[in-house]
Design a protein around this motif. Structure first.
Motif, PDB file in Angstrom:
ATOM      1  N   VAL A 169       3.469  57.030  24.184  1.00 29.22           N
ATOM      2  CA  VAL A 169       2.138  56.391  24.415  1.00 29.22           C
ATOM      3  C   VAL A 169       1.594  55.686  23.673  1.00 29.22           C
ATOM      4  CG1 VAL A 169      -0.276  57.247  25.097  1.00 29.22           C
ATOM      5  CG2 VAL A 169       1.217  58.341  25.513  1.00 29.22           C
ATOM      6  N   ALA A 170       2.196  55.949  22.861  1.00 28.33           N
ATOM      7  CA  ALA A 170       1.397  54.442  21.583  1.00 28.33           C
ATOM      8  C   ALA A 170       2.310  53.118  21.694  1.00 28.33           C
ATOM      9  CB  ALA A 170       1.421  55.252  19.672  1.00 28.33           C
ATOM     10  N   ILE A 171       3.362  53.203  21.786  1.00 26.47           N
ATOM     11  CA  ILE A 171       4.591  52.440  22.068  1.00 26.47           C
ATOM     12  C   ILE A 171       3.949  51.682  23.269  1.00 26.47           C
ATOM     13  CG2 ILE A 171       6.805  52.023  22.441  1.00 26.47           C
ATOM     14  CD1 ILE A 171       7.880  53.664  20.106  1.00 26.47           C
ATOM     15  N   ALA A 172       4.045  52.313  24.191  1.00 30.97           N
ATOM     16  CA  ALA A 172       3.643  51.888  25.615  1.00 30.97           C
ATOM     17  C   ALA A 172       2.715  50.755  25.264  1.00 30.97           C
ATOM     18  CB  ALA A 172       3.603  52.378  26.631  1.00 30.97           C
ATOM     19  N   LEU A 173       1.213  51.547  24.858  1.00 33.49           N
ATOM     20  CA  LEU A 173       0.200  50.196  24.743  1.00 33.49           C
ATOM     21  C   LEU A 173      -0.079  49.863  23.508  1.00 33.49           C
ATOM     22  CD1 LEU A 173      -2.896  53.896  23.843  1.00 33.49           C
ATOM     23  CD2 LEU A 173      -2.842  52.379  25.749  1.00 33.49           C
ATOM     24  N   LEU A 174       0.981  49.611  23.020  1.00 35.77           N
ATOM     25  CA  LEU A 174       1.598  48.225  22.111  1.00 35.77           C
ATOM     26  C   LEU A 174       1.967  47.175  22.932  1.00 35.77           C
ATOM     27  CD1 LEU A 174       1.643  47.154  19.287  1.00 35.77           C
ATOM     28  CD2 LEU A 174       4.115  47.987  18.960  1.00 35.77           C
TER      29      LEU A 174
ATOM     30  N   GLY B 168       9.724  44.908  27.026  1.00 36.25           N
ATOM     31  CA  GLY B 168      10.848  46.209  26.346  1.00 36.25           C
ATOM     32  C   GLY B 168       9.792  47.144  26.167  1.00 36.25           C
ATOM     33  N   LEU B 169       8.980  46.832  25.443  1.00 33.88           N
ATOM     34  CA  LEU B 169       8.752  47.965  24.351  1.00 33.88           C
ATOM     35  C   LEU B 169       7.641  49.397  26.187  1.00 33.88           C
ATOM     36  CD1 LEU B 169       6.668  46.758  21.449  1.00 33.88           C
ATOM     37  CD2 LEU B 169       8.485  48.000  21.730  1.00 33.88           C
ATOM     38  N   VAL B 170       7.240  48.476  27.015  1.00 34.59           N
ATOM     39  CA  VAL B 170       6.674  49.643  27.476  1.00 34.59           C
ATOM     40  C   VAL B 170       7.563  50.368  28.495  1.00 34.59           C
ATOM     41  CG1 VAL B 170       5.162  49.577  30.467  1.00 34.59           C
ATOM     42  CG2 VAL B 170       4.613  48.166  28.083  1.00 34.59           C
ATOM     43  N   ILE B 171       9.022  49.141  29.254  1.00 36.84           N
ATOM     44  CA  ILE B 171      10.198  49.945  29.679  1.00 36.84           C
ATOM     45  C   ILE B 171      10.864  51.273  28.462  1.00 36.84           C
ATOM     46  CG2 ILE B 171      12.290  49.346  29.945  1.00 36.84           C
ATOM     47  CD1 ILE B 171      11.630  47.235  31.435  1.00 36.84           C
TER      48      ILE B 171
END
Length: 144
Positions: A32-37, A52-55
């Motif tokens: 979740v934190a990576i997706a928000l970033l 790329g981070l969301v995927i």
């Protein structure tokens, strides 16, 4: 910055309100934190890194975050068989006892062991719990 705070709060609130936050592990929170970033980078103009981070976060968490949103109600944990056997022996009812038989046995046992009549309070609690377990099992079997 305000957008990210609102988005983060919304995501966390949705997870808490849906009940998924209770079952999430550290890897899920990290995803979740990576997706928000990634959303923040995407919003800031860095489309390649952000997407790329969301995927990557979605691939890492898999479908675990979305699992359960389609279910209408959570599963009720069934009592174990030894709890059922103990409840039946405590009330003195058979395996195929119906609602009336369970209530009748409960009344008889409780009148004998009620604290107001000199019985043990702990035993009265066990008798009440036994009745609840048997009625829950009866209700679960009737809905199948």
């Amino acid at each position: 910055m305000t957008f990210m705070l609102v988005l983060s709060a919304s995501v966390i609130a949705a997870l808490i309100l849906s009940g998924r936050a209770k079952t999430m592990q550290a890897n899920d929170w990290l995803a979740v934190a990576i997706a928000l970033l990634g959303v923040n980078l995407f919003r800031g103009g860095n489309w390649v890194m952000g997407s790329g981070l969301v995927i990557a976060a979605l691939a890492w968490s898999g479908s675990k975050l979305l699992k359960g949103f389609g279910q209408s109600k959570p599963e009720v944990q069934k009592p174990r068989s030894f709890e059922l056997d103990r409840a039946r022996s405590l009330l003195g009812v058979s395996d195929d006892a119906d609602h009336a038989a369970i209530n009748s046995a409960w009344r008889a046992c409780l009148s004998e062991h009620h604290p107001d009549r000199g019985g043990d309070e702990q035993m009265a609690r066990q008798i009440n719990r036994a009745r609840d377990i048997l009625l829950e099992e009866l209700k679960a079997n009737n809905h199948r």
